[in-house]
Design a protein around this motif. Sequence first.
Motif, PDB file in Angstrom:
ATOM      1  N   VAL A 242     -14.088  14.167  13.508  1.00 44.90           N
ATOM      2  CA  VAL A 242     -12.624  14.161  13.380  1.00 44.90           C
ATOM      3  C   VAL A 242     -12.108  12.727  13.429  1.00 44.90           C
ATOM      4  N   MET A 243     -11.342  12.349  12.427  1.00 45.39           N
ATOM      5  CA  MET A 243     -10.814  10.981  12.364  1.00 45.39           C
ATOM      6  C   MET A 243      -9.290  10.975  12.469  1.00 45.39           C
ATOM      7  N   SER A 244      -8.759   9.938  13.117  1.00 44.18           N
ATOM      8  CA  SER A 244      -7.328   9.695  12.992  1.00 44.18           C
ATOM      9  C   SER A 244      -7.113   9.163  11.582  1.00 44.18           C
ATOM     10  N   ALA A 245      -6.254   9.832  10.832  1.00 45.83           N
ATOM     11  CA  ALA A 245      -6.138   9.532   9.405  1.00 45.83           C
ATOM     12  C   ALA A 245      -4.690   9.280   9.009  1.00 45.83           C
ATOM     13  N   ASN A 246      -4.089   8.308   9.669  1.00 46.68           N
ATOM     14  CA  ASN A 246      -2.743   7.918   9.264  1.00 46.68           C
ATOM     15  C   ASN A 246      -2.817   7.185   7.937  1.00 46.68           C
ATOM     16  N   TRP A 247      -1.760   7.294   7.180  1.00 46.80           N
ATOM     17  CA  TRP A 247      -1.747   6.713   5.831  1.00 46.80           C
ATOM     18  C   TRP A 247      -1.089   5.325   5.855  1.00 46.80           C
ATOM     19  N   PHE A 248      -1.509   4.470   4.951  1.00 43.99           N
ATOM     20  CA  PHE A 248      -0.915   3.125   4.852  1.00 43.99           C
ATOM     21  C   PHE A 248      -0.292   2.921   3.479  1.00 43.99           C
ATOM     22  N   GLU A 249       0.944   2.463   3.480  1.00 45.81           N
ATOM     23  CA  GLU A 249       1.620   2.115   2.229  1.00 45.81           C
ATOM     24  C   GLU A 249       1.792   0.605   2.176  1.00 45.81           C
ATOM     25  N   PRO A 250       1.642   0.018   0.993  1.00 45.51           N
ATOM     26  CA  PRO A 250       1.911  -1.421   0.879  1.00 45.51           C
ATOM     27  C   PRO A 250       3.393  -1.711   1.135  1.00 45.51           C
ATOM     28  N   VAL A 251       3.667  -2.766   1.854  1.00 49.51           N
ATOM     29  CA  VAL A 251       5.052  -3.067   2.212  1.00 49.51           C
ATOM     30  C   VAL A 251       5.835  -3.607   1.009  1.00 49.51           C
ATOM     31  N   SER A 252       5.114  -4.112   0.007  1.00 50.31           N
ATOM     32  CA  SER A 252       5.786  -4.511  -1.233  1.00 50.31           C
ATOM     33  C   SER A 252       4.881  -4.127  -2.396  1.00 50.31           C
ATOM     34  N   ASP A 253       5.383  -4.344  -3.617  1.00 54.87           N
ATOM     35  CA  ASP A 253       4.587  -4.009  -4.799  1.00 54.87           C
ATOM     36  C   ASP A 253       3.570  -5.081  -5.157  1.00 54.87           C
ATOM     37  N   SER A 254       3.545  -6.151  -4.403  1.00 54.17           N
ATOM     38  CA  SER A 254       2.642  -7.245  -4.774  1.00 54.17           C
ATOM     39  C   SER A 254       1.193  -6.767  -4.695  1.00 54.17           C
ATOM     40  N   LEU A 255       0.364  -7.380  -5.520  1.00 52.28           N
ATOM     41  CA  LEU A 255      -1.053  -7.029  -5.517  1.00 52.28           C
ATOM     42  C   LEU A 255      -1.641  -7.277  -4.133  1.00 52.28           C
ATOM     43  N   ALA A 256      -1.233  -8.390  -3.518  1.00 52.27           N
ATOM     44  CA  ALA A 256      -1.779  -8.726  -2.193  1.00 52.27           C
ATOM     45  C   ALA A 256      -1.483  -7.610  -1.186  1.00 52.27           C
ATOM     46  N   ASP A 257      -0.281  -7.078  -1.204  1.00 50.22           N
ATOM     47  CA  ASP A 257       0.052  -6.019  -0.243  1.00 50.22           C
ATOM     48  C   ASP A 257      -0.622  -4.700  -0.607  1.00 50.22           C
ATOM     49  N   ARG A 258      -0.781  -4.458  -1.895  1.00 45.18           N
ATOM     50  CA  ARG A 258      -1.486  -3.229  -2.281  1.00 45.18           C
ATOM     51  C   ARG A 258      -2.947  -3.290  -1.826  1.00 45.18           C
ATOM     52  N   LEU A 259      -3.555  -4.455  -1.973  1.00 46.94           N
ATOM     53  CA  LEU A 259      -4.925  -4.608  -1.489  1.00 46.94           C
ATOM     54  C   LEU A 259      -4.973  -4.507   0.035  1.00 46.94           C
ATOM     55  N   ALA A 260      -3.927  -5.028   0.675  1.00 48.13           N
ATOM     56  CA  ALA A 260      -3.873  -4.951   2.146  1.00 48.13           C
ATOM     57  C   ALA A 260      -3.850  -3.493   2.608  1.00 48.13           C
TER      58      ALA A 260
END
Length: 486
Positions: A242-260
């Motif tokens: 069983v894993m804690s599976a919270n989701w992450f959204e990029p804070v902006s549309d930048s590629l750097a944040d999407r990769l983050a």
Amino acid sequence: FRAINKEEKFHFPKDFLFGTASSAYQYEGAYLTDGKSLSNWDVFTEIPGKIEDGSNGKVAIDHYHRYPGDLDLLKDLGVDSYRFSLSWARILPRGRFGDVNMEGINHYNRVINAVLERGMEPFVTLTHYDIPQELEVRYRSWLSPQIREDFVHYAEICFQYFGDRVKFWTTFNEPNVQVLNSYRTGEYPPSRCSKPFGNCTRGNSDIEPLVAAHNIIRSHLAAVYTYRMKYQEEQRGKIGLVMSANWFEPVSDSLADRLAAERALAFYLTWFLDPVVYGRYPKEMQEILGEDLPEFTKDDLKLSKNGLDYIGINQYTGRYAKDCLHSACEPGKGGSRVEGFVNNHALKDGLALGEPTSISWLNVYPQGMEKVLMYATERYKNIPLYVTENGYGENSTGALLNDHRRIKYMSSYLDALKRAMRKGAHVRGYFTWSLLDNFEWVYGYTLRFGLYHVDFDTLERTPRLSASWYKNFIVKNRAQSKDDDA
Ligand code: PNW
């Protein structure tokens, strides 16, 4: 002509499990009853300042004695399954350095039988954060590879005594949260941490969470292997993680944040699941951590081919992820030294994802449920998923019996779960956290997650509105799956 509403057409499969979830330390109390030894949480909660209200789980909600009544409440709710954990310190008070405590075994035999007698399926977790303190004292528990031997010994005792009746085993609950809170932020025992988290006098290592995680993964693999080789054919159960599976959204549309955002998920979720399913850590971890990442042996890799039967998903909330690799920001506790997670502490900056609640780590973001279920379905192909926890908590002042906010939360997350299933996610069950208000770890008794209110002085249980709502939800959805047969 009436447009066919896809929402209406969805039916849960017949074998879908609806349930509620709990854990030993948070529910049982009876902390030294019938031969139980001290656990790491018994010892930790004695240290002043560790628990918000200075409380502990010595009595908790006395589920150890009140389980028959509590199981009656569950039966009345109409659930299919009860997810609970076993206290390792009740069964093996001194780990593999002492004997099996038959009073502990007898207790859990009675609980398991009582669950079955009420027509429910026991869904049993071996370790939900609490371990015998002796293992901490002797060899620093999860920091030592020795823990694997202890864990397999414990798991085997459980398979031997309970495996004839338990068809769902979980090795670990949320090992990602466990190791980050135990070895990075220091919020959980043994309170070791690395800068800049907490006032750590001990630890100071970015490596310790990685080592503990590695030992947990190897312990999991060895226990699963033992189950497969010696018990599964006869006992016919399933075993998973069983894993804690919270989701992450990029804070902006930048590629750097999407990769983050992708890195954040790798350093949280796939950190454990990739090794168990594919025998390697996710590439985002390899790239950033390099030699700091422990390595699996050839034997480990053999075991990981068949490393679990199902994935348990604990899904409560979502967070923003912001890049700290290419731009300056505070790296968060994700363990990666590189990305920051902006949660609703950042509300003032307008950066909270979803709707905030009275709990700092919990915001309402049902889209995260749908997304993480789709993500796991795609990444781990045919492995079934169980939502092993999802629930809404409030601080005590807000925790009314008329808990319309909990109902709204559950109904929106269950809608998201249905959307994922319509799109092909392999979800086989949903467990809400929790039947009863209980000891909420470092928050003590200040947060309430129950469908039932518990008076922490008299220990009286009183149904909230959400209890009848959930009951009704299950009846309605079960009736629909019956119609399917007609
Ligand atoms: C779970 N987060 O932990 C645990 O499995 C339960 O024991 C606990 O009572 C329940 O959630 C409610 O708190 C979580 O950071 C730990 O989002 C961390 C998070 C969520 C749940």
